[in-house]
Design a protein around this motif. Structure first.
Motif, mmCIF file in Angstrom:
data_model
loop_
_atom_site.group_PDB
_atom_site.id
_atom_site.type_symbol
_atom_site.label_atom_id
_atom_site.label_comp_id
_atom_site.label_asym_id
_atom_site.label_seq_id
_atom_site.Cartn_x
_atom_site.Cartn_y
_atom_site.Cartn_z
ATOM 1 N N GLY A 19 0.806 -1.217 0.000
ATOM 2 C CA GLY A 19 0.000 0.000 0.000
ATOM 3 C C GLY A 19 0.848 1.280 0.000
ATOM 4 N N ASN A 22 2.884 1.206 -4.026
ATOM 5 C CA ASN A 22 2.071 1.590 -5.194
ATOM 6 C C ASN A 22 2.086 3.098 -5.426
ATOM 7 O OD1 ASN A 22 1.556 -1.095 -5.470
ATOM 8 N ND2 ASN A 22 -0.624 -0.996 -5.106
ATOM 9 N N TYR A 291 -17.020 -6.707 -5.746
ATOM 10 C CA TYR A 291 -15.599 -7.045 -5.573
ATOM 11 C C TYR A 291 -15.301 -6.984 -4.075
ATOM 12 C CZ TYR A 291 -10.517 -6.347 -5.512
ATOM 13 O OH TYR A 291 -9.177 -6.443 -5.240
ATOM 14 N N SER A 296 -3.724 -5.803 1.490
ATOM 15 C CA SER A 296 -2.531 -6.636 1.340
ATOM 16 C C SER A 296 -2.025 -7.268 2.623
ATOM 17 C CB SER A 296 -1.407 -5.802 0.722
ATOM 18 O OG SER A 296 -1.093 -4.724 1.572
ATOM 19 N N PHE A 297 -2.460 -6.772 3.797
ATOM 20 C CA PHE A 297 -1.896 -7.418 4.998
ATOM 21 C C PHE A 297 -2.835 -7.586 6.179
ATOM 22 C CE2 PHE A 297 -1.345 -3.809 7.803
ATOM 23 C CZ PHE A 297 -1.268 -2.729 6.926
ATOM 24 N N VAL A 322 -11.082 -11.646 -3.118
ATOM 25 C CA VAL A 322 -9.642 -11.880 -2.956
ATOM 26 C C VAL A 322 -9.435 -12.510 -1.578
ATOM 27 C CG1 VAL A 322 -7.351 -10.843 -2.805
ATOM 28 C CG2 VAL A 322 -9.028 -9.917 -4.413
ATOM 29 N N TRP A 353 -5.221 -13.182 -5.361
ATOM 30 C CA TRP A 353 -4.746 -11.799 -5.601
ATOM 31 C C TRP A 353 -5.114 -11.422 -7.035
ATOM 32 C CZ3 TRP A 353 -3.096 -8.312 -2.196
ATOM 33 C CH2 TRP A 353 -2.397 -7.181 -2.626
ATOM 34 N N GLN A 356 -6.054 -5.089 -8.882
ATOM 35 C CA GLN A 356 -7.294 -4.476 -8.374
ATOM 36 C C GLN A 356 -7.826 -3.376 -9.285
ATOM 37 O OE1 GLN A 356 -8.041 -4.167 -4.134
ATOM 38 N NE2 GLN A 356 -8.128 -1.951 -4.358
ATOM 39 N N HIS A 371 -11.850 -3.170 3.074
ATOM 40 C CA HIS A 371 -11.360 -2.926 4.443
ATOM 41 C C HIS A 371 -11.036 -1.441 4.643
ATOM 42 C CE1 HIS A 371 -7.664 -2.602 2.259
ATOM 43 N NE2 HIS A 371 -6.901 -2.583 3.334
ATOM 44 N N GLY A 373 -8.646 0.435 3.126
ATOM 45 C CA GLY A 373 -7.286 0.932 2.923
ATOM 46 C C GLY A 373 -7.378 2.154 2.022
ATOM 47 N N TRP A 374 -6.506 3.123 2.230
ATOM 48 C CA TRP A 374 -6.663 4.394 1.517
ATOM 49 C C TRP A 374 -6.492 4.245 0.004
ATOM 50 C CZ3 TRP A 374 -9.330 8.405 1.630
ATOM 51 C CH2 TRP A 374 -8.992 9.566 0.929
ATOM 52 N N GLU A 379 -8.899 4.197 -5.377
ATOM 53 C CA GLU A 379 -9.098 3.434 -6.620
ATOM 54 C C GLU A 379 -10.590 3.244 -6.886
ATOM 55 O OE1 GLU A 379 -6.602 0.016 -5.826
ATOM 56 O OE2 GLU A 379 -4.812 1.271 -5.791
HETATM 57 N N1 UDP Z 1 -4.287 -4.773 -4.378
HETATM 58 C C1 UDP Z 1 -4.138 -5.443 -5.568
HETATM 59 N N2 UDP Z 1 -4.703 -6.672 -5.663
HETATM 60 C C2 UDP Z 1 -5.403 -7.272 -4.684
HETATM 61 C C3 UDP Z 1 -5.574 -6.546 -3.469
HETATM 62 C C4 UDP Z 1 -4.993 -5.305 -3.356
HETATM 63 O O1 UDP Z 1 -3.536 -4.955 -6.521
HETATM 64 O O2 UDP Z 1 -5.851 -8.397 -4.872
HETATM 65 C C5 UDP Z 1 -3.669 -3.429 -4.271
HETATM 66 C C6 UDP Z 1 -4.691 -2.339 -4.285
HETATM 67 O O3 UDP Z 1 -4.973 -1.958 -5.611
HETATM 68 C C7 UDP Z 1 -4.043 -1.245 -3.455
HETATM 69 C C8 UDP Z 1 -3.089 -1.998 -2.541
HETATM 70 O O4 UDP Z 1 -2.987 -3.325 -3.038
HETATM 71 O O5 UDP Z 1 -3.305 -0.369 -4.297
HETATM 72 C C9 UDP Z 1 -3.602 -2.087 -1.120
HETATM 73 O O6 UDP Z 1 -3.510 -0.841 -0.511
HETATM 74 P P1 UDP Z 1 -4.592 -0.326 0.508
HETATM 75 O O7 UDP Z 1 -4.129 1.006 0.974
HETATM 76 O O8 UDP Z 1 -5.932 -0.368 -0.074
HETATM 77 O O9 UDP Z 1 -4.591 -1.390 1.660
HETATM 78 P P2 UDP Z 1 -3.400 -2.040 2.558
HETATM 79 O O10 UDP Z 1 -3.002 -3.265 1.849
HETATM 80 O O11 UDP Z 1 -2.309 -1.035 2.670
HETATM 81 O O12 UDP Z 1 -4.099 -2.337 3.843
#
Ligand code: UDP
Length: 483
Positions: A19, A22, A291, A296-297, A322, A353, A356, A371, A373-374, A379
């Motif tokens: 996160g 990117n 969706y 990611s974590f 996912v 995965w 996204q 969840h 995430g910013w 997006e």
């Molecule tokens: N993401 C992705 N594929 C997935 C899940 C997440 O490419 O299957 C990307 C999503 O596009 C975003 C990043 O992972 O850019 C996750 O960042 P976010 O701030 O939403 O959440 P974090 O993982 O930091 O909690």
């Protein structure tokens, strides 16, 4: 005769998490397009993981900015250690990983900066580092260069951390007994916020965790930042941004998401192998697919995951979910109820995965259970997809407040440990075709327009970015390394 001015040269260091990586890579490209030389610093572990995850994986020596460089941008790619062996399982051992970021990483950065400074051409003119690092101001001072703090969350979250002292003084955070539960109305630029909408770390009374230590130190460093670049949009948070600008040169330059920057330059930043869902999505009617992703974590409890799964079964919505292998924990290999996949056959797809942005921008997507995430929120806003919010930790609670209460582009799913299948199915139906969902969709149209507008040539983020570059150059002209 006066020497021609040197190109500015920024060293850019993202926090080694998906996160943060990117938006950082997109910032690198944006700056390079403006004539900067960029030295982008990845950790060896991230490099290794992303090399393995590439769709057309071949070489472990892959330069993630190869496309950008081929098109003439000057982005150099360097690797350093985060203090742990590359093979160390950071996902299964997050505390050790955080310890390493807190206590060890800075020594590797300093050593790297020392070597680079000796040889760099053009000379290094600034350090751009993620605000969550515990060392950037200290290191930038040592090398006599400005520290540009890169904030990958909304401005309101920055402001709340920045004013933690006020929360502590007023008993809303880090109280010996219990934190106050009444509305917080004294943070500059934040008219009112409920304690339950604060970031999870600020809702706790015990502040001895490694994450608290990181946050305390990082915001001490942020106070020493010369500039703050924030991946938000001025129109979304005008009041908060004006207030923080009284404290710091603060620039809203978002959304830093791939489209709208330089067509044809792709930077593959994924740390996981992406499943391709496009063919399946092509078979579904417009706006019919929900969706689901928790980022990611973050982990979800098995109980909550099951309630969500049974709730989805009770709806008619198509879905893409996912399910990361570690979504519940690294030890739980079958997180979904056994009958879930059988009973949802044909209308649902579970994948570990995906890309996204590719999924969200597909016309069949009608909602996003997120969840909060910013990056996911930005997006979703970019792709005009209304949200169903289920925050799990960190800034996600505050981000939900923005989506649900302030901007009204999403609805709430329920609370951790309390979410119920009945409510899940009701709210999914509501988002995917009910009155609340339709209202959210209407507002979302305007928000999407604002986001797209912000990154056009005379949009707010572009102007702020130009202003940042001008201010940085002005500041740099008196600096030894920028001569
Ligand atoms: N993401 C992705 N594929 C997935 C899940 C997440 O490419 O299957 C990307 C999503 O596009 C975003 C990043 O992972 O850019 C996750 O960042 P976010 O701030 O939403 O959440 P974090 O993982 O930091 O909690």
């Amino acid at each position: 005769m006066a020497e021609p001015p040197q190109k500015p040269h920024a060293v850019l260091i993202p926090v080694p998490l998906q996160g943060h990586i990117n938006p950082a890579t997109r910032l690198a490209i944006k700056l390079a397009t403006r004539g900067f030389t960029i030295t982008y610093v990845n950790t060896e572990a991230v490099h290794h993981q992303s090399s393995r995850a590439r769709r057309s994986a071949s070489s472990i020596d892959h330069h993630i900015f190869a496309d950008a460089c081929a098109s003439g941008l000057d982005i150099r790619y360097e690797l350093i250690s985060d203090g742990l062996p590359v093979s160390f399982d950071r996902t299964a051992n997050p505390i050790q990983f955080l310890h390493s970021l807190l206590y060890v990483f800075s020594a590797h950065v300093e050593e790297f900066m020392r070597k680079l400074t000796r040889a760099a051409s053009p000379p290094i003119t600034c350090l751009i580092a993620d605000t969550f690092f515990v060392w950037p101001s200290t290191i930038a001072k040592k090398f006599d260069i400005p520290y540009v703090s890169f904030w990958t969350e909304p401005a309101v979250v920055f402001t709340l951390y920045y004013h933690m002292d006020l929360l502590i003084k007023n008993g809303h955070f880090a109280s010996c007994a219990e934190n106050r539960k009444d509305t917080i109305a004294y943070i500059p630029g934040v008219p009112a916020i409920e304690p339950t909408d604060l970031m999870s770390y600020l809702q706790e009374t015990n502040t001895t965790s490694v994450l608290h230590q990181i946050i305390f130190k990082a915001f001490e460093e942020a106070r020493g930042a010369d500039f703050v670049l924030c991946n938000t949009v001025q129109e979304l948070e005008p009041e908060t941004i004006s207030a923080i600008q009284q404290e710091k040169p603060f620039y809203a330059v978002g959304p830093l998401i791939p489209p709208g920057f330089i067509p044809g330059i792709s930077v593959q930043t994924t740390l996981q192998v992406e499943s391709d869902c496009s063919q399946w999505l092509d078979t579904k009617p417009a706006g019919s697919v929900l969706y689901i992703s928790f980022g990611s974590f973050a982990n979800v409890s098995k109980r909550d995951l099951e309630e969500i799964a049974y709730g989805i079964l009770d709806t008619k919505a198509n879905f893409i979910w996912v399910i990361r292998p570690d979504i519940v924990s690294s030890k739980e290999h079958e997180p979904l109820p056994q009958r879930f996949l059988e009973e949802s056959y044909g209308r649902g797809m579970c994948i570990p995965w995906c890309c996204q942005m590719e999924v969200l921008s597909h016309p069949s997507i009608g909602g996003f259970l997120t969840h909060c995430g910013w990056n996911s929120i930005l997006e979703s806003m970019w792709c005009e997809v209304p949200m169903l919010c289920f925050p799990l930790q960190t800034d996600q609670f505050t981000n939900r407040k923005l989506v649900v209460k302030d901007w009204k582009i999403g609805i709430d799913l329920g609370r951790i440990d309390e979410v119920s299948r009945k409510e899940v199915s009701k709210r999914v139906d509501s988002l995917m075709g009910g009155e609340e969902g339709n209202e959210a969709k209407k507002v979302m149209k305007e928000v999407t327009r604002a986001l797209h507008g912000a990154v056009t040539a005379d949009g707010s983020s572009q102007k702020n970015f130009d202003q940042f570059v001008a201010d940085l150059m002005r500041r740099g002209s008196g600096n030894r390394t920028m001569k």
